[in-house]
Design a protein around this motif. Structure first.
Motif, PDB file in Angstrom:
ATOM      1  N   ASP A 196       0.833  -1.208   0.000  1.00 45.85           N
ATOM      2  CA  ASP A 196       0.000   0.000   0.000  1.00 45.85           C
ATOM      3  C   ASP A 196       0.869   1.260   0.000  1.00 45.85           C
ATOM      4  OD1 ASP A 196      -2.286  -1.475  -0.038  1.00 45.85           O
ATOM      5  OD2 ASP A 196      -2.662  -1.349   2.119  1.00 45.85           O
ATOM      6  N   ASN A 200      -0.042   4.272  -2.553  1.00 44.04           N
ATOM      7  CA  ASN A 200      -0.987   5.209  -1.931  1.00 44.04           C
ATOM      8  C   ASN A 200      -0.983   6.563  -2.628  1.00 44.04           C
ATOM      9  OD1 ASN A 200      -2.035   3.497  -0.012  1.00 44.04           O
ATOM     10  ND2 ASN A 200      -0.581   4.085   1.594  1.00 44.04           N
ATOM     11  N   SER A 243      -5.741   5.537   0.930  1.00 41.17           N
ATOM     12  CA  SER A 243      -5.370   5.109   2.279  1.00 41.17           C
ATOM     13  C   SER A 243      -6.099   5.941   3.334  1.00 41.17           C
ATOM     14  CB  SER A 243      -3.863   5.252   2.485  1.00 41.17           C
ATOM     15  OG  SER A 243      -3.482   6.618   2.453  1.00 41.17           O
TER      16      SER A 243
END
Length: 627
Positions: A196, A200, A243
């Motif tokens: 992630d 992001n 996120s």
């Protein structure tokens, strides 16, 4: 340039082969070979070396194409690991740094590597049953062949993820990916081992505005996202791949104008609360009209503070709710609340205005708690301070100030009504301290400061009083509170001696001191912090006068043959002489002394302890000089 590149290629290749030959000889001879051995670039500038390397790469590419080493499908050059290793050797020979070498090497391997990544990206996006091991193996094999370092490899994967995400956004109505496209992007990230943290910023840059628009549409009339819609908004966030930290930023930006508007509303209502209509008109240069905002601001009878503006309180609570119910508040590692947007940082309020709003809110919390027991105001104090942008020190100063007012008013009432603070009162003050979240040392200081102020004011009045009972009550109150007459009440030594004399005189005249009460006198001396010898002299002086006056009355009654009056006067006389153990020189005629002893011996002492009777007899004989 073509001739120069060919000549450059030949010369560099010659130098490289010479280097390898020399290194081989040295190695065979057992010489120690370091990483910087046999560089052949002394006296040549870095720019020239980089240019030479670029020429070498271009000539390598030309030769590969000339040899027909190209892919039949897309005309990309078929680059082998051996070719890339040879370029690595040339890079070391010419001392070209990795950044520059990678830039030149792209000319050779980029088309081929791009083809691999494009194929892998299509496979991941379109094939639900794609094999991660297969995709991972293909791209890692290509990266190894082209000697691509890890940071460059990660950049390539991120670039192709971004290309895929941009295509998804372009094909999504409203910019919101379908569930299928969302799954495809997740699958691509999974196959490329992209965490992630790697994507992001890509997702945020592409879909953040979509999330922000969703926030604006979700905000209700109160500026608060309802819980059921908040759940849908979170699902949207996940669908967009935004996120949680990024979502908080987008949320804050989306609601910022609503918060600024509410800051202004609170500020304007504060001004209407502080100023009357005439003052507001003068400030804004407008016709004042009717003063519909004039409000009373008297003090509450119990707390000594009060706020009457329910509109201001409602606006403040609405502001807090916008932050709290939208989950915009965070607590840092020090246990302090923080807000992403504050009134001070936004230049809506200055520090003084923020402190005034904070003060009014705390006062409201006390008043509401007294009225209906509601604690939601006091529970929101520190949240409001953070929202306004106040420092911890500023908030504590305001709480300290309010606490001082509350403590002083409440303690004044208690001391005026019952003269002392009991356990229940201490519990009440402790609750106030907790409401204000004041440290224990601050609460203790406020309590003592308020008590001292009250006692100092009372001492000014009491020290002039001729009523010994008032002085006694004040002294006992001070002692009961653990205070000191000198230190906390500001009484000078001569004032304490005067109070000691007045109190002692009154107690003697009221027959409140006797032979068994010497400890009372000692306690008085200790309480007033006076010299023992001088206090003894004062006691002897007062007792001496009382003894002589009492004896004069007794002799007069003996002359009148008033035996019963003598009997009535003797107990007081005996109390006085017992205080000084009979150490007094009285001039009593012997016959009068004997007559007095005779009366004493016939007095009814059945209700008196034998010890007391014996002591009184002995001291009377001593005083009358009959012993």
């Amino acid at each position: 340039d073509a001739v120069n590149k060919q000549e450059n290629y030949a010369l560099v290749s010659y130098a490289l082969n010479a280097k390898k030959l020399c290194l081989g000889v040295l190695k065979a001879a057992g010489a120690e070979i370091g990483p910087n051995s046999l560089y052949a670039v002394e006296g040549i500038g870095f720019k020239m070396l980089e240019r030479m390397y670029g020429y070498y790469v271009d000539e390598t590419l030309r030769m590969l194409k000339e040899q027909g080493l190209e892919d039949e499908d897309d005309d990309t050059v078929l680059v082998t690991k051996e070719i890339m290793e040879n370029l690595k050797d040339v890079q070391e020979l010419l001392q070209v740094n990795d950044v520059v070498a990678t830039e030149f090497n792209h000319r050779i391997y980029a088309p081929a590597f791009r083809t691999v990544l494009l194929s892998s990206t299509k496979e991941c996006m379109l094939n639900v049953d794609v094999s991660k091991d297969k995709i991972k193996g293909e791209i890692e094999e290509a990266a190894e062949t082209y000697l691509i370092d890890e940071p460059t490899f990660l950049k390539w994967k991120r670039d192709y993820y971004k290309i895929a995400a941009e295509m998804v956004k372009g094909n999504s109505p409203g910019g919101i990916p379908s569930e299928e496209n969302h799954s495809s992007l997740k699958r691509l990230a999974w196959c490329y081992d992209l965490e992630d943290t790697h994507i992001n910023d890509i997702n945020g840059g592409l879909f953040g505005s979509v999330y922000a628009q969703g926030v604006k549409e979700a905000l209700g009339i109160t500026g608060i996202v309802p819980k059921d819609i908040a759940e849908s908004l979170n699902e949207l966030r996940q669908r967009l791949g935004v996120s949680e930290p990024s979502a908080k930023i987008y949320f804050a930006n989306a609601i910022k104008q609503r918060l600024l508007d509410q800051f202004v509303t609170v500020k304007e209502e504060l001004e209407r609360f502080i100023y009357n209509q005439q003052q507001l008109a003068q400030r804004d240069n407008k016709d004042p009209g009717e003063d519909v905002f004039r409000r009373g601001k008297g003090g509450d009878e119990k707390l000594g503070i009060r706020i009457d503006d329910t509109i201001l309180l409602g606006d403040i609570m609405a502001l807090i709710a916008m932050f709290k119910d939208n989950n915009m508040m965070e607590m840092n590692s020090d246990g302090v609340w923080t807000a992403p947007i504050t009134a001070i940082d936004s230049n809506v309020l200055n520090a003084k205005q923020a402190e005034l709003i904070f003060r009014q809110f705390i006062v409201s919390g006390f008043q509401k708690k007294e009225e209906d027991g509601n604690t939601r105001y006091e529970d929101s104090m520190d949240l409001l301070g953070a929202i306004l942008g106040m420092s911890e020190e500023s908030m504590l100063n305001v709480k300290d100030n309010i606490g001082g007012i509350v403590f002083e008013n409440y303690i004044n009432q208690i001391l005026s009504s019952k003269g002392k603070i009991d356990q229940q009162d201490m519990m009440y003050l402790s609750n106030i301290q907790k409401k204000l979240e004041l440290p224990d040392e601050v609460g203790s200081r406020l309590l003592q400061t308020t008590q001292v102020k009250k006692l100092t004011e009372e001492a000014i009045r009491v020290k002039r009083s001729p009523d010994f009972r008032q002085i006694t009550a004040f002294r006992e109150k001070v002692m009961g509170m653990g205070m000191e007459l000198r230190k906390h009440c500001g009484l000078a030594e001569h004032e304490r001696y005067k109070m000691f004399r007045v109190e002692l005189t009154g107690m003697l005249r009221s027959n409140m001191l006797g032979g068994d009460d010497r400890e009372v006198v000692q306690d008085m001396q200790d309480n007033y912090e006076l010299d023992a010898e001088r206090c003894g002299e004062i006691l002897e002086e007062l007792v001496d006068n009382n003894i002589r006056s009492s004896m004069a009355r007794i002799i007069k009654n003996l002359d009148r043959n008033s035996g019963q009056n003598v009997v009535n006067a003797l107990p007081e006389f005996l109390e006085y002489v017992n205080l000084i153990d009979g150490e007094i020189d009285l001039d009593v005629e012997e016959n009068k002394a004997k007559e007095l002893m005779d009366i004493f011996s016939r007095m009814d002492t059945t209700d008196e302890e034998p010890r007391i009777t014996a002591r009184n007899e002995a001291v009377l004989l001593k005083v009358l000089k009959l012993a």
